[in-house]
Design an enzyme around this catalytic site. Sequence first.
Site, PDB file in Angstrom:
ATOM      1  CB  ALA B  14      -0.940  -0.002   1.209  1.00  0.00           C
ATOM      2  NE  ARG B 308      -7.803 -16.695   3.791  1.00  0.00           N
ATOM      3  CZ  ARG B 308      -6.854 -15.889   3.361  1.00  0.00           C
ATOM      4  NH1 ARG B 308      -6.634 -14.753   3.980  1.00  0.00           N
ATOM      5  NH2 ARG B 308      -6.149 -16.200   2.305  1.00  0.00           N
ATOM      6  CG  LEU B 451      -1.406  -9.570  -2.053  1.00  0.00           C
ATOM      7  CD1 LEU B 451      -0.845 -10.623  -3.005  1.00  0.00           C
ATOM      8  CD2 LEU B 451      -0.275  -8.866  -1.338  1.00  0.00           C
TER       9      LEU B 451
END
Lengths: 275, 663
Positions: B14, B308, B451
């Site tokens: 970032a 997840r 990402l």
Amino acid sequence: MTTSTATTSVRPKATSRNIRVRVKRSDGPGKPSRWETFGIRVEPGANVISALQKVAANPTTVDGKQSTPVVWDSGCLEEVCGACTMVINGKVRQSCSALLDDYAPNEGDEITLEPMSKFPVVRDLWVDRARMFHNLKRVRAWVPIDGTYSLGPGPREKPEVQESRYKMSECMACGCCLEACPQFNLEQDEKSWDTAFLGAQAISQARLFNMHETGKVLEGERLDTLMGPGGVTDCGNAQNCVKVCPKHIPLTESISAMGRAVAIHAVKKFFVSRK
Amino acid sequence: MAEQRVIVVGGGLAGLAAAVRVAEAGVAVDLFSLVPVRRSHSVCAQGGINACNEVARQQGYSEYEHFDETIYGGDFLADQHPVLEMANWAPRIIDLLDRMGVPFNRTGEGYRDLRLFGGSLFKRTHFAGATTGQQLLYALDEQTRRYEAEGKITKYEFWDFLWPVMDDAGRCVGMVGQDLRTMQIRAFRADAVVMATGGCGLVYGKSTNSIICTGGAAARCFQAGAHYGNPEMIQVHPTAIPGADKLRLMSESARGEGGRVWVPGIKGGDGKWTKHPRTGQDPRTIPENERYYFLEERYPAYGNIVPRDIATREIFSVCVDDGMGVGGEQQVYLDLTHKPKEYLQRKLEGILEIYSKFAGEDPYTMPMKIFPAVHYSMGGLYTTYVPGSYTPSEARDKHKSGSPSPLDSRVGQGMQYGAPGSMTTNVPGLYAFGEVNFAYHGANRLGANALLSCLFDGLFCGFGVVNYVKDVSKNGAAKQPQGVYDRVVAEEERKQKALLSTTGGIADAKTNPYVIHAEIGAEMTEACTVVKSETRLKQCGAKIADLKERFSRVRLGDAATWTNQSLSFTRSVGDMLAIAEAIQMGSLERKESRGAHYRTDYKDRDDARFMKTTLAKWDAASKSVKIEFVEVDSSLIKPKKRDYSGKDAGAGAEKKVAASPHG
């Protein structure tokens, strides 16, 4: 891969035990170094980092002297960032993947930790590897894109080319290849960096970018650097670099390839300059 | 324009994307990082980066479906407009990375290869071996170095961010930092400061995060008045390798490429599984019908690639509630041994090498032993945004997977491009990009979206920062009186002096910073991860109060004025306590279960009361956290119960089979 599996699968089952950690320490650049030994208790599967963490929490030497936590550099702890490189029992490697079960498997065993010798020490085991990043500037290790605007995809690429580029691109600038290289020396003075030997890391990166369709635009400039002082001809062909690379990058292959490219480049330049 | 400067704090994806974007626009950038930027935590991201692509598109996928999956996967807690813009931008980001030379895996024909990832039935994850984060970071590192060589970016590596500098009007006009080698403390002027400092895994002691992910910089902004959103939303990754110093990630790509999760078991006549008598012995001797593939059985469509939070809870419940963990311990098998070695080497070599190095077993022939670990913070500094042009009069129903997209993917429908007000904190001029903000992932992040959000913030919102500094140019940082900076430097020097004066005896565990850190980690891992309850959270609150008191008497083990790591570590331990308190308070006040946040005493999602962002504020007077709730933007997709257990789980299931010839 196969080698690491072979070594790990024969590792004897270690048990909880007391070991000694011998560390070469120094308070700062130009300060004298000294040895200190710490006693710690370790569990099976523990690595050098967790040993240093235990020392930090209780920095008392084996002689009972109250010392200070050892200073060292670390990051990911899974061998992808390159930060925690040091010399362990005389060999350079990442300390996160150095398991104590391999180095000090028995009660009372000792393990020795030293900073890398080819870079200036900041304090204790922490060295300053800024020169490695400087060398990436010397070889223009980037693809000169036309900015971040939306301009469609990059060049198509054969899987074989991608695979060899990926291998080279795994270089985490850890410095193992330079520590092991007889031709790469400690340079305290930044002014000498532009003429001192680049070493395997930067030479291999030059090759990586020369292999990319757009990266090729700067091929001539990269070869000029590799042809100049501290370039590829300074390599003494000891081949230590490739043996210590934790990512198994074909460094000697890169050096040979760049050696050939430099030779062709020199001939071309010779004829151009005669016109 | 010449005198404008922007500070970027953090050299991960970032931060580097922001630095490159701002420098490219002609504004000078000062880039601060705890480590040489090439060693930032982004290197640890393994699996890949999501984006709609031509192969998936021709099977019915779209940017809109990516948006829909992300909102649904996040259990409707994310503000919807920013997520729409991110999904629309994703393919442009992949193209840009491709141009930068990222060695994305290729098909035989030379196109970018794709893999399956959690929360989607389409292959939409681009990858570079099993070290995608490393490869993306290196590409940005290289572009940064190019600008550095041209003098447009100045790097300050091995520097710690200590405090933001605010002018009398409350605008951020710079920062105070410290060189971790010389220990020099000094102020830097800037017209805007972009925080891109990542997550806070170290609050949990051991996690999958790098040693630098203390959350310290975010905690300092928080204590300086920036608000913090959804602190309780902490992602526990289902598959990690237990270790003494850290819990190493085993990427979701291991499941995306066919990895199966199981425990040894005996199936009774009633269909119920019970503990296997030989559990813990050589797994290769357990016959197929005595292997309990619990994710595949409970989630027929998604199987091992459920999101997840779900995989984590199922693994946890199989081990803790059913007592069926391998060998009676807290671990399950993640098995790739049915896949050809050549295939695994090509797709997953990097991560399998990590496993064999640290676990000492060969994952090509022996199932891996894994257990969940703290991995990512969906929560972070609270940011606002300027919505784009897509404002339907009524929210749409959840998108049917594989059906035509109701929207094209033009720029500016989700967020206005170039608007200075996007991803800014409540402090004007102080931005938060990447994992350190709370946007995009709601209550649970989908694999391979991190990402993307980091790069999207840097590239898209970075342009907004450029416009902001152009706007404040008349009264910018250069015009501020020196006193504005000097007072913050003086305060930081005072704090440091106080800490240094405590050296000389860390023998007492009560006041040893390393011991305090270990205790924070253990407490937070027990109380604020997979399952939470009011009783346990209240205990945790008391423990944090106790640790805060002990920290006020902390003693340092090192008085050095050169490269004093104990000092910087101890400072960050104090800051971790502020974040820990925000996590604990948010967990306590959110009386429902949603995404990663699961309360045993409030097991259902409660949209009426809690489809809201938790807003944590630091009360400087009492030095404690206050919690409020603010509305979530749900104007694009109607909330719906999140359920991945259906047979076809929202159509499109057949795509799992169709996908690419390389799977």
